[in-house]
Design a protein around this motif. Structure first.
Motif, PDB file in Angstrom:
ATOM      1  N   LEU A   1      56.362 -39.660  15.037  1.00 48.15           N
ATOM      2  CA  LEU A   1      58.300 -39.759  15.300  1.00 48.15           C
ATOM      3  C   LEU A   1      59.028 -38.433  14.489  1.00 48.15           C
ATOM      4  N   SER A   2      60.203 -38.910  15.067  1.00 46.91           N
ATOM      5  CA  SER A   2      61.094 -37.782  15.025  1.00 46.91           C
ATOM      6  C   SER A   2      62.558 -38.334  14.396  1.00 46.91           C
ATOM      7  N   PHE A   3      62.045 -38.361  13.354  1.00 40.75           N
ATOM      8  CA  PHE A   3      63.983 -38.854  12.819  1.00 40.75           C
ATOM      9  C   PHE A   3      65.090 -38.307  13.083  1.00 40.75           C
ATOM     10  N   ASP A   4      66.660 -38.447  13.290  1.00 40.11           N
ATOM     11  CA  ASP A   4      67.250 -38.324  13.675  1.00 40.11           C
ATOM     12  C   ASP A   4      69.074 -38.387  12.307  1.00 40.11           C
ATOM     13  N   LEU A   5      68.386 -39.303  11.910  1.00 47.37           N
ATOM     14  CA  LEU A   5      69.092 -39.485  10.124  1.00 47.37           C
ATOM     15  C   LEU A   5      68.067 -41.111   8.808  1.00 47.37           C
ATOM     16  N   VAL A   6      67.988 -39.946   7.855  1.00 50.04           N
ATOM     17  CA  VAL A   6      67.762 -40.764   7.226  1.00 50.04           C
ATOM     18  C   VAL A   6      68.166 -40.668   6.020  1.00 50.04           C
ATOM     19  N   PHE A   7      68.039 -42.671   5.376  1.00 47.72           N
ATOM     20  CA  PHE A   7      68.359 -42.540   3.932  1.00 47.72           C
ATOM     21  C   PHE A   7      67.675 -42.550   2.997  1.00 47.72           C
ATOM     22  N   LEU A   8      68.249 -42.087   1.763  1.00 50.80           N
ATOM     23  CA  LEU A   8      67.011 -42.312   0.414  1.00 50.80           C
ATOM     24  C   LEU A   8      67.738 -42.342  -0.252  1.00 50.80           C
ATOM     25  N   ASP A   9      67.781 -44.087  -0.549  1.00 50.10           N
ATOM     26  CA  ASP A   9      68.196 -44.565  -2.001  1.00 50.10           C
ATOM     27  C   ASP A   9      67.337 -44.709  -3.229  1.00 50.10           C
TER      28      ASP A   9
ATOM     29  N   MET B   1      59.445 -34.431   4.584  1.00 50.36           N
ATOM     30  CA  MET B   1      59.102 -34.825   6.096  1.00 50.36           C
ATOM     31  C   MET B   1      59.795 -33.899   6.369  1.00 50.36           C
ATOM     32  N   GLU B   2      59.849 -33.285   5.545  1.00 48.97           N
ATOM     33  CA  GLU B   2      60.280 -31.725   6.561  1.00 48.97           C
ATOM     34  C   GLU B   2      58.936 -31.071   6.670  1.00 48.97           C
ATOM     35  N   ASN B   3      57.981 -31.361   6.185  1.00 51.81           N
ATOM     36  CA  ASN B   3      57.119 -30.369   6.680  1.00 51.81           C
ATOM     37  C   ASN B   3      55.781 -30.830   7.777  1.00 51.81           C
ATOM     38  N   LEU B   4      55.989 -32.447   7.673  1.00 52.65           N
ATOM     39  CA  LEU B   4      55.259 -33.468   8.354  1.00 52.65           C
ATOM     40  C   LEU B   4      56.003 -32.907  10.256  1.00 52.65           C
ATOM     41  N   ASN B   5      57.203 -32.530   9.918  1.00 49.27           N
ATOM     42  CA  ASN B   5      58.007 -32.640  10.756  1.00 49.27           C
ATOM     43  C   ASN B   5      58.533 -33.785  11.391  1.00 49.27           C
ATOM     44  N   LEU B   6      59.012 -34.547  10.789  1.00 48.58           N
ATOM     45  CA  LEU B   6      59.322 -35.821  10.927  1.00 48.58           C
ATOM     46  C   LEU B   6      61.001 -35.812  11.045  1.00 48.58           C
ATOM     47  N   LEU B   7      61.628 -34.758  11.152  1.00 47.62           N
ATOM     48  CA  LEU B   7      63.364 -34.710  10.679  1.00 47.62           C
ATOM     49  C   LEU B   7      63.721 -33.653  12.491  1.00 47.62           C
ATOM     50  N   GLY B   8      63.963 -33.991  12.497  1.00 50.03           N
ATOM     51  CA  GLY B   8      65.483 -33.415  14.282  1.00 50.03           C
ATOM     52  C   GLY B   8      65.665 -32.610  13.802  1.00 50.03           C
ATOM     53  N   ALA B   9      66.276 -31.738  14.876  1.00 53.10           N
ATOM     54  CA  ALA B   9      67.035 -30.427  14.729  1.00 53.10           C
ATOM     55  C   ALA B   9      68.314 -30.720  14.341  1.00 53.10           C
ATOM     56  N   ASP B  10      69.056 -32.165  14.313  1.00 54.09           N
ATOM     57  CA  ASP B  10      69.869 -32.140  13.993  1.00 54.09           C
ATOM     58  C   ASP B  10      70.641 -33.339  13.186  1.00 54.09           C
TER      59      ASP B  10
END
Length: 183
Positions: A112-120, A135-144
Motif C-alpha cells: 500500500l501507498s498512502f496519499d493522505l495520513v492522519f496522525l492523532d 512509514m517512510e522507511n516502509l515506502n508507505l507514503l506516496g510521492a505527494d
C-alpha cells in the motif's frame, strides 16, 4: 459531531464513549480540510489512530477513494463502524483493530501507498515522529503524500522528519495541526 462537507456532508457522527479518545471538533476538521484540500480527486487515506473515524470519513466524503481506519480500542472500532454505516458506502472503508506499528508492517507487505495520513495519537511527540519515519522507511507514503498531525499546543514536532518538511502549522484553541509534505 458531523461530516462537514462533500458527498456525506451534514450526516451526524458519534464520539467514542468514555474519556480515552479526543474527537476532532467540527471546527478543527473543517479548518484542516481547508488547509489540505478542501476536496480530493481520489487517493488512499490512512487514519492511524482513528478514534471515531471522523477524519478518514471526511476525506472520503470529499473525494478520496478509500480510507483505512485503524485503532486499538474495541470501543473505537465499534464507533467507527457505526459512523461508516451512516455513509451507506461501507466498501470505501477498511476498519482494522491493531497496534500502529504492527499494521504498518502489514500495509508494507500488502504494497500500500498512502496519499493522505492522519496522525492523532494520544499526545506524544516521539510516537508521531517515529511513525512518520517508519512509514517512510516502509515506502508507505506516496510521492505527494500529506501527513496531518494533531497534537496539543505544548507538543513540539521537528521541522523536518525524514524527507518530510512542515508545510503548515495552525492552532485552534487547545489543538495544534502540523502538516508535513516532502520537501
Amino acid at each position: 459531531m458531523r461530516i462537514v462537507s462533500g458527498d456525506f456532508g451534514g450526516r451526524r457522527l458519534t464520539a467514542v464513549p468514555g474519556t480515552k479518545t479526543r474527537p476532532t471538533t467540527d471546527k478543527v476538521k473543517e479548518a484542516v480540510f481547508n488547509v489540505i484540500g478542501p476536496y480530493f480527486d481520489g487517493g488512499l487515506v490512512l487514519d492511524l489512530f482513528a478514534g471515531s473515524g471522523g477524519l478518514g470519513i471526511e476525506a472520503v466524503s470529499r473525494g478520496a477513494d478509500h480510507a483505512y481506519l485503524i485503532d486499538r480500542q474495541f470501543a473505537a472500532i465499534k464507533t467507527i463502524k457505526s459512523n461508516i454505516a451512516v455513509t451507506k458506502q461501507e466498501t470505501k472503508f477498511s476498519v482494522l483493530k491493531s497496534d500502529s506499528h504492527k499494521i504498518l508492517d502489514k500495509f508494507s507487505r500488502d504494497g500500500l501507498s498512502f496519499d493522505l495520513v492522519f496522525l492523532d495519537p494520544p499526545y506524544a511527540q516521539q510516537k508521531i515522529e517515529n511513525d512518520i519515519l517508519k512509514m517512510e522507511n516502509l515506502n508507505l507514503l506516496g510521492a505527494d503524500a500529506k501527513i496531518i498531525c494533531e497534537t496539543n499546543l505544548e507538543t513540539v514536532l521537528s521541522d523536518k522528519i525524514g524527507q518530510f518538511n512542515v508545510s503548515n502549522i495552525k492552532e485552534y484553541g487547545i489543538t495544534k495541526i502540523t502538516v508535513y509534505q516532502k520537501g
